[in-house]
Scaffold this motif. Structure first.
Motif: not given
Lengths: 181, 663
Positions: A76, A78-79, A81, A86, A103-104, A117, A158-159, A162
């Protein structure tokens, strides 16, 4: 009394501002940094099934042995994906060991995701209830933890992970950890 | 050219903005005509110096001046010139400068096109916009100076612009969006000026309407462009994700839409004055909040390329001053006397009120959904994520109600409408809409589908009730042409925008219900039949772009044994990004369907994971959005905004205007 009503928008706004203020103050003001409590601690204990093989039970012992990344993801997100190619690169080209933490998420969707993917993970922990995520203090997917050979958390990002984050923050630590006995 | 010149110009602009925020306002308060008149030249000066600064930065990008930190961070000598220019706003510092440049531009336009307004009003508006400008210039100068240099060990080449941003639509998306965001500062300026002067009448609504419309046009276009970009660039065919950053741009849009409608009621009938002022404050506040959410790093998302929590506090303080200040002013100065102008049941006022309530509820639900994870986290009750199911579950029914009332709303009169009369006139439209709605899924897909029935019925309803209204307006005309010519531009603008909504609804419903998606493994020579199309995977080759190399596949598409398209999806590796691969989807676009092919991973045996989408009616979503923009633009061209002079505008409603049923 009529005048009083006109203060409602202002009151709501102050409540929101207080919320943001609290958020900015928390965790040393930077939501992208690990609460210091978890650095240099082992991954909290858990016993959860593997994503692709529900019969296999995983524990913190499975995370030991290699300098590795523990990547928190979900279909769920988006980030995640955006981040995925990478991770594929890290696994295939840099030969980095990556464990996944789903996660969940819905198991079926998650397996389908990896099938379409590509699967950069050595294995993925299926954290359907989000318990391990909670213990880890997951702020929101994606998040990536750097583990040393003993399965101890040494860094948290976190995040989206890249190329820039890898080169500037994680790669130097990985090289350093490889030199550790 | 030295980057320091740009920095210096920015400082001068900062000083001018401070002067502009003080002098005209003091002049207006003290009735000092010369001081009031200083607003215009200060606005011009501010624009000139910010533009110099912006130009210097652009020049540094075009000429690869890697001693400037942000040029080294987000540009590269191999980058095509077009992307070197757009790389200016590819990062935080540059996009803030773009924000400020936009604000200066809007301020300049207000200064130039406000000759017919009372001098003290112009002075107040310019002052308010100057205050906003001071805040953001300070933010830029003190926390994110775009002209920071790396003079020791200057890098030989830059790190390159994020490949996701090396794209035409993404290059234009931020300027359009910012133009819309910042455009609401004009309505905000007018609202604050009206509050502070106590002249809260129909005149200020008339002045702010065209400005608000234009800002809304840009915001709409920006969102459409962003959605289109996400569709073809992220490589998985989605066009809206309810991502926090998307929501950040969507909330001002929803409130802005409410504002556009509520201004109509205030201008025409003098009702909802306080409400409209509040909406103007909200629209701009949410634009600022959007900037805060994106820039602070409080929320992480695909978009937060440039998130930096260190700047969060500054923006938060800025928000506190701007929003807190204006809401305090509102609480103290908004008129409490209920409007003397009464309106009855089923009047257009009532419908516009319902419209506003729905839009506001929609905004609050989006805001809650966006902030809920934050609130829960702050309270320490655990982590939650709110996904698209929540937003769809709340937003879709709200919009369905909105679309249903649009029919009678368009036909209704100001002041009072007869329910029976409305119903009688709309019977034909209702029957036709339901009939088409029921038939459509059978004809299109051969099976019943409730969502489609509902969406098509509502879309037809919006169009047919509009047509009914048009026929009604033309019934006394001697002939069609002269009758149509007499209708005002604003009426056509409204109709075009509403048709746009209908088209958008059909697009969203059909795409989400009938899209087809296949993930397959393909190698040279493979063929795959999906629906009535055959995909032939011809093979892959390696191609070189200016700053990347790519694996490019050739996929021929046949329909009834006739080749209808050759699709060339790519998997790009950017030289500067150390193996960061990007998917470049290939799309065969069409009004009624898109064929969409994206490459996945290369598999071990040399074959490729390929993803194929069949996306019916997906273009309608953006077409509808563009029509909404066009409609709002046409409405601005209405001659009543040009011909009437301020002195002639009578705040009290004359019956003639009130009855000519235009929006």
């Amino acid at each position: 009394m009529e005048r009083f009503k006109l203060f409602i928008p202002l009151a709501i706004f102050f409540a929101m501002a207080a919320l943001f203020f609290v958020m900015l103050q928390r965790e040393g003001y930077n939501p992208q940094e690990l609460p210091s409590a978890l650095i240099d601690r082992p991954v909290p204990t858990f016993k959860l099934p593997a994503l692709k093989d529900a019969g296999r039970q995983l524990t913190p012992n499975d995370l030991k042995g290699d300098v590795a990344l523990l990547n928190v993801w979900a279909t769920w997100c988006v980030s995640c994906r955006a981040e995925h190619p990478f991770l594929m690169h890290l696994a295939n080209v840099e030969k980095m060991t990556i464990y996944g933490l789903d996660y969940k998420d819905e198991t079926r969707e998650a397996i389908r995701w990896l099938a379409s993917l590509g699967d950069p993970y050595k294995f993925t922990i299926n954290d359907e209830e989000g318990r391990l995520g909670l213990d880890l203090g997951v702020y929101g997917a994606p998040e990536t933890y750097l583990l040393d050979r003993k399965g101890v958390i040494r860094y948290k990002h976190v995040g989206v992970l890249d190329e820039k984050v890898w080169r500037e923050k994680i790669k130097p630590l990985v090289d350093h950890l490889h030199k550790e006995p | 050219m030295f980057p320091e010149v740009g920095h210096f110009a920015l400082i001068i602009a900062f000083v001018l903005a401070i002067l502009m925020s003080i002098i005209p306002m003091v002049g207006a308060l003290q009735r000092h005509s010369l001081w009031m008149m200083l607003g215009r030249p200060l606005a011009v000066g501010q624009f000139v110096f910010i533009s110099i600064s912006f130009y210097v930065l652009t020049y540094a990008f075009i000429n690869d001046d890697f001693s400037v930190k942000i040029v080294a961070n987000q540009s590269n000598s191999l980058l095509p010139v077009f992307y070197k220019i757009t790389a200016v706003w590819g990062g935080h510092e540059g996009s803030m400068l773009l924000w400020i440049e936009m604000l200066a531009l809007w301020t300049l336009l207000v200064a130039l096109f406000s000759r017919q307004l009372p001098e003290d009003m112009v002075a107040r508006v310019l002052s308010v916009m100057g205050m906003v400008s001071v805040g953001f210039l300070a933010f830029s100068l003190f926390t994110s100076n775009p002209f920071d240099r790396v003079l020791i060990q200057t890098p030989l080449d830059g790190r390159d612009l994020n490949p996701l941003l090396q794209d035409f639509a993404m290059a234009l998306h931020p300027p359009l969006l910012y133009c819309g965001y910042v455009g609401f500062s004009v309505a905000f300026g007018f609202a604050i000026a009206a509050l502070s002067s106590g002249q809260l009448d129909a005149a200020w609504a008339r002045w702010s309407r065209p400005w608000t419309n234009i800002a809304w046009v840009f915001l709409t276009a920006g969102i459409v462009l962003g959605s289109w970009w996400a569709y073809y660039e992220l490589g998985w065919g989605g066009w809206w994700f309810w991502d926090p950053v998307e929501n950040a741009s969507f909330m001002p849009w929803v409130v802005g839409t409410a504002l556009v409608h509520s201004l109509a009621a205030t201008e025409k009938r003098g009702v909802f004055k306080s409400w409209t002022v509040l909406l103007a404050i909200f629209a701009f506040s949410l634009s600022l909040l959007g900037t805060f959410l994106v820039r602070s790093g409080v929320l992480t998302s695909v978009h937060s390329f440039a998130a930096d929590p260190a700047r969060g506090t500054f923006i938060l303080v800025l928000l506190l001053i701007v929003i807190g200040g204006s809401l305090t002013l509102f609480a103290l100065r908004a008129p409490t006397v209920t409007s003397k102008i009464a309106f009855g049941g089923w009047s257009r006022e009532l419908f516009l009120l319902i419209n506003n309530v729905i839009f506001l509820v929609a905004t609050i639900t989006i805001l809650l959904g966006t902030l809920f994870p934050l609130i829960m986290d702050a309270l320490g009750t655990g982590k939650y994520s709110v996904g698209p199911p929540y937003f769809n579950a709340v937003f879709v029914p709200l919009m369905a109600i909105l679309f249903a009332i649009m029919g009678p709303a368009v036909l209704s009169n100001w002041k009072q409408s007869q329910v029976g009369d409305l119903a009688k006139r709309l019977v034909a439209a209702a029957i036709a809409s339901i009939a088409i709605g029921l038939v459509f899924p059978f004809v299109y897909a051969g099976a019943f589908n409730m969502s489609i029935v509902l969406a098509v019925t509502l879309a037809c309803w919006m169009v047919f009730s509009g047509l009914t209204d048009l026929c009604n307006k033309l019934r006394h005309a001697t002939d069609l042409v002269s009758g149509m010519r007499r209708l005002p531009a604003s009426y056509y603008g409204m109709s075009i925008a509403h048709v746009g909504v209908a088209i958008c609804v059909v697009g969203i419903a059909v795409t989400s219900q009938y899209s087809d998606e296949r993930d397959v493994r393909m190698e040279k020579g493979d063929k795959l039949e999906v629906g009535s199309y055959t995909y032939h995977f011809v093979g892959t080759e390696v191609v070189r772009g200016p700053n990347y190399t790519a694996d490019r596949a050739t996929v021929d598409v046949y329909s009834d044994d006739k080749k209808i398209a050759e699709l060339l999806p790519e998997k790009r590796r950017y030289a500067s990004q150390m193996g960061n691969t990007m998917t470049e989807a290939a799309i065969d676009p069409g009004l009624f369907r898109d064929l969409y092919v994206a490459m996945g991973e290369k598999l071990e045996d040399g074959s490729w994971a390929v993803r194929m989408h069949y996306k019916p009616f997906v273009r309608w979503i953006w077409l509808g959005g563009l029509l909404m923009s066009l409609g709002a633009t046409v409405a601005v061209a209405d001659k009543r905004y040009r011909l009437r002079r301020a002195a002639q505008i009578n705040a009290s409603m004359d019956a003639a205007t009130a009855k000519s049923a235009t929006t």
